[in-house]
Write a protein that holds these residues in place. Structure first.
Motif, short mmCIF file in Angstrom:
data_model
loop_
_atom_site.label_atom_id
_atom_site.label_comp_id
_atom_site.label_asym_id
_atom_site.label_seq_id
_atom_site.Cartn_x
_atom_site.Cartn_y
_atom_site.Cartn_z
N UNK A 221 9.29 82.39 33.47
CA UNK A 221 10.27 81.79 32.57
C UNK A 221 11.44 81.33 33.42
N UNK A 222 11.85 80.08 33.26
CA UNK A 222 12.95 79.53 34.05
C UNK A 222 14.24 79.57 33.23
N UNK A 223 15.25 80.20 33.78
CA UNK A 223 16.58 80.21 33.18
C UNK A 223 17.48 79.34 34.06
N UNK A 224 18.02 78.27 33.50
CA UNK A 224 18.88 77.37 34.27
C UNK A 224 20.24 77.29 33.60
N UNK A 225 21.28 77.20 34.42
CA UNK A 225 22.62 77.15 33.86
C UNK A 225 22.85 75.86 33.10
N UNK A 226 22.43 74.74 33.67
CA UNK A 226 22.70 73.45 33.03
C UNK A 226 21.49 72.53 33.13
N UNK A 227 21.22 71.85 32.04
CA UNK A 227 20.17 70.83 32.01
C UNK A 227 20.88 69.48 31.90
N UNK A 228 20.70 68.63 32.92
CA UNK A 228 21.36 67.33 32.92
C UNK A 228 20.68 66.40 31.93
N UNK A 229 21.47 65.74 31.13
CA UNK A 229 20.94 64.77 30.17
C UNK A 229 21.70 63.47 30.35
N UNK A 230 21.01 62.36 30.16
CA UNK A 230 21.61 61.04 30.33
C UNK A 230 21.88 60.42 28.96
N UNK A 231 23.13 60.41 28.53
CA UNK A 231 23.43 59.86 27.20
C UNK A 231 23.11 58.37 27.08
N UNK A 232 22.98 57.69 28.23
CA UNK A 232 22.73 56.24 28.20
C UNK A 232 21.26 55.91 28.44
N UNK A 233 20.40 56.90 28.31
CA UNK A 233 18.97 56.67 28.49
C UNK A 233 18.45 55.66 27.48
N UNK A 234 17.39 54.96 27.87
CA UNK A 234 16.80 53.97 26.98
C UNK A 234 16.00 54.60 25.84
N UNK A 235 15.61 55.87 26.02
CA UNK A 235 14.87 56.49 24.92
C UNK A 235 15.84 56.73 23.75
N UNK A 236 15.32 56.75 22.52
CA UNK A 236 16.20 56.84 21.36
C UNK A 236 16.71 58.25 21.05
N UNK A 237 16.39 59.21 21.91
CA UNK A 237 16.68 60.59 21.57
C UNK A 237 17.81 61.21 22.39
N UNK A 238 17.89 60.86 23.67
CA UNK A 238 18.86 61.52 24.55
C UNK A 238 20.30 61.33 24.08
N UNK A 239 20.65 60.09 23.69
CA UNK A 239 22.01 59.84 23.22
C UNK A 239 22.30 60.66 21.97
N UNK A 240 21.32 60.75 21.08
CA UNK A 240 21.52 61.54 19.86
C UNK A 240 21.67 63.01 20.18
N UNK A 241 20.82 63.53 21.09
CA UNK A 241 20.91 64.93 21.47
C UNK A 241 22.29 65.24 22.04
#
Length: 273
Positions: A221-241
């Motif tokens: 099981x991987x525990x990570x402090x931060x998961x980088x997300x790109x709000x400007x991604x072309x997929x329709x979900x990252x910005x919403x997340x």
């Protein structure tokens, strides 16, 4: 460490809640997936996780980020650029901030993490740097962070050693079965908590998990402090997340594992009421 809850209280605005796995949220890393060509609906895993779990001996299906982050945030600066954190009480050492973050989260969610592993962890390890540092220097500050978490320090072993020749592969966000070697033996059936500071593509985490599983680990099981997300991604979900994460207050009482369980129980209760 001491009172991790009190330490992290002043930094709550730095953290962003992580959504549970659901349609539109990758079941492995909790970022936004792309749409499947045949249905137009979201894949259950993102394109990055599809790529980084290929051609390995095995991989972890369980990545638990404490917080989401984006590149224009203080949390990203602390984790990536190794800057000290600044809260309401002023400047605090980076290592103390990271240790308090992991300590407080583990105090609240040890059961969530152990549930994913199928029982209590028998080993804890961290992912080493892939720079030309030998030998102990290769284990970057996360091994010190884990050493400061009372519940994890006694189980910690520096199991992984990086193969520097494959560092460019990982940097290009591809995993590799031989990117890490295992130091020593004794992994047969082990339930391993793999701790890291940042999850970008999953290349490091999944390559490390593969090495552990190939040597006999029963669960990783991987525990990570931060998961980088790109709000400007072309997929329709990252910005919403990211927007939903910014709109909701962060609490150490809720993680992406128990949030999914609580949401499910809430739906069950609503349908049976």
């Amino acid at each position: 460490m001491g009172d991790a809850e009190a330490f992290t209280r002043e930094f709550l605005p730095l953290y962003r809640p992580v959504p549970p796995a659901q349609p539109g949220v990758c079941r492995i890393c909790h970022s936004g997936p792309n749409n499947a060509d045949d249905t137009g609906g979201p894949w259950d895993t993102c394109a990055s996780c599809k790529r980084t779990t290929k051609n390995l001996y095995g991989h972890t299906k369980h990545v638990v980020p404490i917080s989401l982050t984006a590149k224009d945030t203080q949390l990203y600066d602390v984790v990536v650029y190794k800057r000290d954190a600044f809260g309401s009480a002023g400047r605090r050492k980076r290592s103390d901030f990271l240790t308090a973050t992991v300590t407080h989260f583990y105090q609240r969610h040890a059961d969530c993490l152990q549930g994913l592993a199928g029982g209590p962890f028998t080993l804890v390890t961290t992912i080493p740097s892939t720079r030309d540092e030998r030998p102990l220097e290769a284990f970057h500050t996360m091994w010190q962070v884990v050493g400061g978490v009372d519940a994890l320090a006694r189980l910690h072993r520096p199991l992984l050693e990086a193969d520097d020749k494959l560092a460019p592969v990982l940097a290009d966000r591809w995993s590799h079965r031989d990117a890490f070697r295992i130091r020593g033996d004794g992994l047969a059936g082990a339930r391993v908590l793999l701790v890291d500071d940042l999850f970008v593509s999953g290349a490091h985490v999944q390559s490390a998990a593969s090495a552990l599983i190939e040597k006999g680990a029963g669960a990783v099981v991987a525990l990570v402090i931060a998961r980088v997300i790109n709000p400007e991604s072309k997929d329709p979900y990252s910005a919403r997340i990211w927007q939903e994460s910014r709109d909701r207050p962060f609490s150490f009482d809720r993680c992406c594992v128990c949030a999914k369980r609580d949401d499910f129980l809430g739906r069950v209760a609503a349908t049976t009421a």
